[in-house]
Design an enzyme around this catalytic site. Structure first.
Site, mmCIF file in Angstrom:
data_model
loop_
_atom_site.group_PDB
_atom_site.id
_atom_site.type_symbol
_atom_site.label_atom_id
_atom_site.label_comp_id
_atom_site.label_asym_id
_atom_site.label_seq_id
_atom_site.Cartn_x
_atom_site.Cartn_y
_atom_site.Cartn_z
ATOM 1 N N ASP A 21 0.850 -1.202 0.000
ATOM 2 C CA ASP A 21 0.000 0.000 0.000
ATOM 3 C C ASP A 21 0.882 1.246 0.000
ATOM 4 O O ASP A 21 1.544 1.542 0.985
ATOM 5 C CB ASP A 21 -0.895 -0.038 1.249
ATOM 6 C CG ASP A 21 -1.687 1.247 1.431
ATOM 7 O OD1 ASP A 21 -1.882 1.980 0.433
ATOM 8 O OD2 ASP A 21 -2.109 1.511 2.581
ATOM 9 N N ASN A 23 -0.187 4.477 -0.468
ATOM 10 C CA ASN A 23 -0.790 5.781 -0.126
ATOM 11 C C ASN A 23 -1.658 5.730 1.128
ATOM 12 O O ASN A 23 -2.591 6.508 1.281
ATOM 13 C CB ASN A 23 -1.592 6.315 -1.312
ATOM 14 C CG ASN A 23 -2.757 5.389 -1.658
ATOM 15 O OD1 ASN A 23 -2.813 4.250 -1.171
ATOM 16 N ND2 ASN A 23 -3.689 5.866 -2.452
ATOM 17 N N ASP A 25 -4.065 3.899 2.524
ATOM 18 C CA ASP A 25 -5.500 3.683 2.683
ATOM 19 C C ASP A 25 -5.796 2.226 3.054
ATOM 20 O O ASP A 25 -6.952 1.795 3.059
ATOM 21 C CB ASP A 25 -6.284 4.104 1.425
ATOM 22 C CG ASP A 25 -5.909 3.275 0.215
ATOM 23 O OD1 ASP A 25 -4.994 2.415 0.308
ATOM 24 O OD2 ASP A 25 -6.532 3.470 -0.846
ATOM 25 N N ASP A 29 -1.772 -1.252 -4.034
ATOM 26 C CA ASP A 29 -2.053 -0.485 -5.250
ATOM 27 C C ASP A 29 -0.902 -0.618 -6.248
ATOM 28 O O ASP A 29 0.129 -1.218 -5.942
ATOM 29 C CB ASP A 29 -2.300 0.986 -4.880
ATOM 30 C CG ASP A 29 -1.294 1.487 -3.848
ATOM 31 O OD1 ASP A 29 -0.081 1.464 -4.147
ATOM 32 O OD2 ASP A 29 -1.708 1.860 -2.719
ATOM 33 N N ASP A 98 -4.740 -10.408 -16.101
ATOM 34 C CA ASP A 98 -5.844 -11.340 -15.939
ATOM 35 C C ASP A 98 -6.916 -10.949 -16.955
ATOM 36 O O ASP A 98 -7.244 -9.766 -17.087
ATOM 37 C CB ASP A 98 -6.407 -11.218 -14.511
ATOM 38 C CG ASP A 98 -6.740 -12.561 -13.907
ATOM 39 O OD1 ASP A 98 -7.546 -13.276 -14.516
ATOM 40 O OD2 ASP A 98 -6.189 -12.877 -12.836
ATOM 41 N N ASP A 194 -9.194 -16.192 -17.132
ATOM 42 C CA ASP A 194 -10.078 -16.683 -16.076
ATOM 43 C C ASP A 194 -11.147 -17.629 -16.638
ATOM 44 O O ASP A 194 -11.841 -17.276 -17.600
ATOM 45 C CB ASP A 194 -10.752 -15.465 -15.428
ATOM 46 C CG ASP A 194 -11.451 -15.800 -14.133
ATOM 47 O OD1 ASP A 194 -10.779 -16.274 -13.201
ATOM 48 O OD2 ASP A 194 -12.679 -15.583 -14.052
ATOM 49 N N GLU A 248 -7.060 -20.619 -17.435
ATOM 50 C CA GLU A 248 -7.491 -21.251 -16.189
ATOM 51 C C GLU A 248 -8.652 -22.170 -16.555
ATOM 52 O O GLU A 248 -9.709 -21.703 -16.979
ATOM 53 C CB GLU A 248 -7.945 -20.208 -15.163
ATOM 54 C CG GLU A 248 -8.175 -20.849 -13.798
ATOM 55 C CD GLU A 248 -9.313 -20.250 -12.993
ATOM 56 O OE1 GLU A 248 -9.337 -20.442 -11.775
ATOM 57 O OE2 GLU A 248 -10.206 -19.606 -13.588
ATOM 58 N N HIS A 316 -4.285 -17.192 -5.582
ATOM 59 C CA HIS A 316 -5.183 -16.391 -4.733
ATOM 60 C C HIS A 316 -6.476 -17.113 -4.378
ATOM 61 O O HIS A 316 -7.278 -16.582 -3.613
ATOM 62 C CB HIS A 316 -5.500 -15.095 -5.480
ATOM 63 C CG HIS A 316 -6.286 -15.358 -6.740
ATOM 64 N ND1 HIS A 316 -5.741 -16.016 -7.823
ATOM 65 C CD2 HIS A 316 -7.576 -15.115 -7.056
ATOM 66 C CE1 HIS A 316 -6.667 -16.144 -8.762
ATOM 67 N NE2 HIS A 316 -7.789 -15.605 -8.329
ATOM 68 N N ASP A 317 -6.740 -18.277 -4.952
ATOM 69 C CA ASP A 317 -7.964 -19.026 -4.661
ATOM 70 C C ASP A 317 -7.714 -20.206 -3.732
ATOM 71 O O ASP A 317 -8.650 -20.943 -3.401
ATOM 72 C CB ASP A 317 -8.558 -19.615 -5.952
ATOM 73 C CG ASP A 317 -9.126 -18.567 -6.883
ATOM 74 O OD1 ASP A 317 -9.527 -17.488 -6.398
ATOM 75 O OD2 ASP A 317 -9.169 -18.840 -8.101
HETATM 76 O O1 TEU Z 1 -11.667 -19.073 -10.325
HETATM 77 C C1 TEU Z 1 -12.528 -19.997 -10.923
HETATM 78 C C2 TEU Z 1 -12.504 -21.358 -10.413
HETATM 79 O O2 TEU Z 1 -12.102 -22.250 -11.105
HETATM 80 C C3 TEU Z 1 -13.081 -21.694 -9.089
HETATM 81 O O3 TEU Z 1 -13.103 -23.089 -8.984
HETATM 82 C C4 TEU Z 1 -12.219 -21.179 -8.053
HETATM 83 O O4 TEU Z 1 -11.312 -22.170 -7.710
HETATM 84 C C5 TEU Z 1 -13.012 -20.734 -6.885
HETATM 85 O O5 TEU Z 1 -12.083 -19.978 -6.198
HETATM 86 C C6 TEU Z 1 -13.571 -21.835 -6.037
HETATM 87 O O6 TEU Z 1 -12.845 -22.001 -4.861
HETATM 88 C C7 TEU Z 1 -11.531 -17.868 -10.997
HETATM 89 C C8 TEU Z 1 -10.768 -16.857 -10.172
HETATM 90 O O7 TEU Z 1 -9.455 -17.290 -9.987
HETATM 91 C C9 TEU Z 1 -11.508 -16.605 -8.899
HETATM 92 O O8 TEU Z 1 -10.799 -15.756 -8.033
HETATM 93 C C10 TEU Z 1 -12.846 -16.014 -9.263
HETATM 94 O O9 TEU Z 1 -13.630 -15.888 -8.110
HETATM 95 C C11 TEU Z 1 -13.603 -16.854 -10.280
HETATM 96 O O10 TEU Z 1 -12.774 -17.299 -11.364
HETATM 97 C C12 TEU Z 1 -14.705 -16.044 -10.916
HETATM 98 O O11 TEU Z 1 -14.178 -15.082 -11.766
HETATM 99 CA CA CA Z 2 -3.393 2.122 -1.341
#
Ligand code: TEU
Ligand code: CA
Length: 532
Positions: A21, A23, A25, A29, A98, A194, A248, A316-317
């Site tokens: 971050d 700035n 908040d 960013d 993405d 995605d 993906e 991130h998932d």
């Molecule tokens: O994830 C899609 C996906 O394949 C889901 O199975 C995903 O694993 C989900 O997190 C279930 O746990 C993609 C993105 O990476 C995710 O962050 C998004 O929420 C999703 O598409 C919708 O755009």
């Molecule tokens: Ca920020």
């Protein structure tokens, strides 16, 4: 034959909201990423994949795009993005965006027009029906919601604020290709696409088989029309450019995945999820224990199935890989198993993707109550669950927020991520696991990852060599050779907390090891060894 750049570069995934971050908040960013380019460069990575930075109401943290041509205000402005791209390129780091084109936000102007009851160019941009079918969505019980203005139902595989686009409409496809080309003309080096294998739906959106709402990937994933769209997209956007497209693609199998990549006319590589599903029993919230045999058989199957794989244990998932596949019962094991997992996955054949914090051994977060969570998936799951205690426990193990807490830069307040309270709490272990500490500690996960990244991006055998599974009957080891002509590198990983005797000592020279004084006769718990 000359190599593609992504065959010799390691990709580092940046989740902008939680990176740095700049700035005050509490939200990461783009300027924050610019400020940390020295760090990215010190890792030795050759490309960044940036999670969505487009304008969005953030129902699903940026995966609900309101405007593809605008940067989310909290992240900065287009000028900041341009500066980031230029500065990364100056340091010889590529940038992958993405691309979220299975759905938009319901606040996108296309959807606003489409939900009007007056016919217009956008009326067919989404999937409208006069009654819902029985499909379940990823995030809410039904995949259909009603529009009061249009007086019809629309499909959303994810939240009701993420309406699915109608790829059968050629005007829509043209708009998307124009948008993609605009980003490529700016100089971005490719896309992580995605849920790209969900863009084609079975004609007529037939009901799934079963009672209540039925999750029906047989009608929304890997449909025949998908190949037509991907070919058209490649032809229109990528064919003449030196960029990388990674799809993906959940629900892909060893049988159907080659159709997406093998002739080079659709995607360069895919993310498949067999490893991510290996500890799920039915759905992701029902958890099965880790098994070395399953881990080994999934990876060796895919190494043999595709010429080129994408390699990842976290994103991130997903929960943090060290908590999930490693061992965090002590600091010693945590550090060692984080390094072991990195060795196991990233020296396979394919492009390595490292998710921010993985290189520090960042672990799952000890959330103590539901209002510390931010992710729509976890919150919806919890709210709909009958047994809240069980649901919360599953979230602790599998929830996506485990990966989304702030990057841990140093031991100062908020882990040096921000000077104010961040949008989501910092993992309390930041005092120990952070960039500053690990840069100064010779045997840290971070310093090990730097060696791993260097090996991965410079060693010809690791880049080009064939994969050969070895020691396949072991119940503790994941071991393989990488073979190029008469040259060979051997990777042996002990995935258990037991010491393991090594019988085959044909290779004697240790190139990399995650314990200080390795012994050729055995591996300590969670030891990883690279030999030639
Ligand atoms: O994830 C899609 C996906 O394949 C889901 O199975 C995903 O694993 C989900 O997190 C279930 O746990 C993609 C993105 O990476 C995710 O962050 C998004 O929420 C999703 O598409 C919708 O755009
Ligand atoms: Ca920020």
């Amino acid at each position: 034959m000359s190599r593609n750049w992504w065959e010799e570069r390691v990709v580092y995934q940046v989740y902008p909201r939680s990176f740095y971050d700049s700035n005050k908040d509490g939200i990461g960013d783009i300027r924050g990423i610019i400020n940390k380019i020295d760090y990215l460069s010190s890792l030795g990575v050759g490309a960044i994949w940036l999670n969505p930075v487009y304008d969005s109401p953030n129902d699903d943290m940026g995966y609900d795009i309101r405007d593809y041509e605008k940067i989310l205000k909290e992240f900065g402005a287009m000028e900041d993005f341009d500066e980031l791209l230029e500065k990364l390129h100056k340091r010889n780091i590529k940038l992958i965006m993405d691309l979220v084109v299975n759905h938009t936000s319901d606040e996108h102007k296309w959807f606003k027009m489409s939900s009007s009851n007056i016919k217009n160019r956008y009326s067919d941009f989404y999937l409208w029906r006069d009654k819902p079918n029985n499909w379940a969505s990823f995030f809410v019980p039904s995949a259909f919601s009603y529009s009061d203005s249009r007086k019809e139902w629309y499909l959303h595989l994810f939240s009701e604020k993420q309406p699915d686009l109608n790829w059968e409409n050629s005007d829509l496809r043209s708009e998307i290709y124009v948008m993609i080309n605009r980003w490529l003309d700016k100089g971005v080096d490719g896309f992580r696409m995605d849920v790209i294998n969900l863009i084609a739906k079975a004609p007529g959106l037939p009901d799934g088989e079963g009672d209540g709402y039925v999750f029906s990937p047989e009608y929304f994933a890997m449909q025949p029309k998908l190949h037509h769209y991907l070919r058209e997209m490649r032809q229109t956007c990528f064919a003449t450019r030196d960029c990388m497209c990674v799809g993906e693609t959940p629900f892909t199998t060893a049988e159907n995945a080659p159709s997406l990549v093998e002739d080079g006319k659709e995607l360069d590589m895919i993310f498949q999820f067999d490893l991510m599903d290996m500890d799920s029993d039915g759905d992701k919230w029902h958890i099965k224990p880790f098994s070395v045999e399953t881990f080994r058989s999934i990876l060796s199957k895919w190494q043999k199935t595709l010429r080129w794989n994408s390699l990842f244990l976290s994103n991130h998932d997903q929960p943090r890989s060290v908590s999930r596949f490693g061992n965090i019962s002590s600091t010693k094991y945590r550090i060692r198993s984080a390094k072991m997992l990195g060795t196991a996955i990233h020296l396979l054949r394919g492009t390595s993707f490292i998710y921010q914090g993985e290189e520090l051994g960042m672990a799952n977060v000890p959330f103590s109550k539901i209002d510390e969570l931010r992710d729509i998936e976890s919150l919806n799951f919890y709210n709909n669950a009958e047994d809240k205690e069980w649901a919360f426990n599953s979230i602790l193990k599998k929830g996506r927020d485990n990966a989304r807490t702030p990057m841990q830069w140093n031991s100062s307040k908020h882990a040096g991520f921000s000077e104010v309270e961040p949008w989501i709490g910092v993992n309390p272990d930041y005092n120990q696991f952070n960039v500053e500490n690990e840069e100064n500690e010779e045997f840290s996960v971070l310093n090990y990852y730097k060696k791993l990244i260097k090996l991965k991006s410079t060693n010809k055998i690791i880049i080009e060599g064939e994969f050969e599974l070895i020691m396949e009957d072991s119940d503790s080891l994941f071991a393989y050779d990488r073979v190029l002509g008469k040259d060979k590198i051997r990777i042996i990983c002990n995935m258990t907390d037991k010491k393991v005797i090594i019988e085959d000592k044909s290779l004697q020279n240790i190139i990399l090891d995650n314990v200080k004084d390795p012994d050729l006769n055995f591996l300590l718990p969670f030891e990883a060894r690279v030999l030639n």
